[in-house]
Enzyme design. Sequence first.
Site, short mmCIF file in Angstrom:
data_model
loop_
_atom_site.label_atom_id
_atom_site.label_comp_id
_atom_site.label_asym_id
_atom_site.label_seq_id
_atom_site.Cartn_x
_atom_site.Cartn_y
_atom_site.Cartn_z
CG ASP A 163 -2.00 -0.96 1.23
OD1 ASP A 163 -2.01 -1.83 0.35
OD2 ASP A 163 -2.88 -0.87 2.12
CG HIS A 182 2.62 0.10 4.21
ND1 HIS A 182 2.41 -0.74 5.28
CD2 HIS A 182 1.47 0.80 4.04
CE1 HIS A 182 1.17 -0.54 5.74
NE2 HIS A 182 0.58 0.38 5.01
NI NI Z 1 -2.44 3.06 3.49
#
Ligand code: NI
Length: 237
Positions: free
Chosen positions: A50, A194
């Site tokens: 993400d 991430h």
């Molecule tokens: Ni996020």
Amino acid sequence: MVTHALLAAALTLTAAPAAAPAAAAASAPAASAQAPVDCARVKCLALTFDDGPGPQTPALLKTLRKAGAKATFFLVGKKVEQRPRIARQTLAQGHAIGNHTYSHTSLPRLLDEEISQEIRVAQTVIEKATGYRPTMFRPPYGHTDERVLRTADEANLAQVLWSGTTLDWSLQDAAKIKKTVLKLARRDGVILMHDTVPATVKAMPDILMELKKQGYHLVTVPTLLRGKGPKSGVSYP
Ligand code: NI
């Protein structure tokens, strides 16, 4: 002949991004090609990243390509505006991309109209950069409710959450992130990480090697869903 081939490749990339895996197989280096994986028959795991694209994303793409692994990237609209080429490259390498809103804000506290705006502007920005309009959406921080899900549905988006989160942004340590991913890994799992966390990108070659050793096929979320999704308005997993 050559002109035709190039033109066809260009058209495939810009006009028919739904066929990205086939296009990647035809035009990209062999390492990025992946034979269709049937997750009903083999052990699959979906790694998801993400908040990008960010400065570390190209390094991550290179690692994934070397390992022949596919992943899913939930992109922030504002970041796509800064790095449209990386977003395009992510898709071209056969990864799946999804909508992670325009400005990465917590949605349930917003008005209906504002939620819609966050989602729709991100759709437009991602489509402009990549030629592809996402069918998956992940709410920032995992903050969601009925209203958010309904608004995503109105934009023809499925909601994709996760079965395990590494909390990599708080760990910021490659060894700890690796340990956490391996602990969370299970068949048909969806792992949240991430690509904006440098330690995650650093840990990834080791993580991929170990997961493959354990027999996992690293696939995109749509591959994990075995053609039964993502469906608009449905929340996964
Ligand atoms: Ni996020």
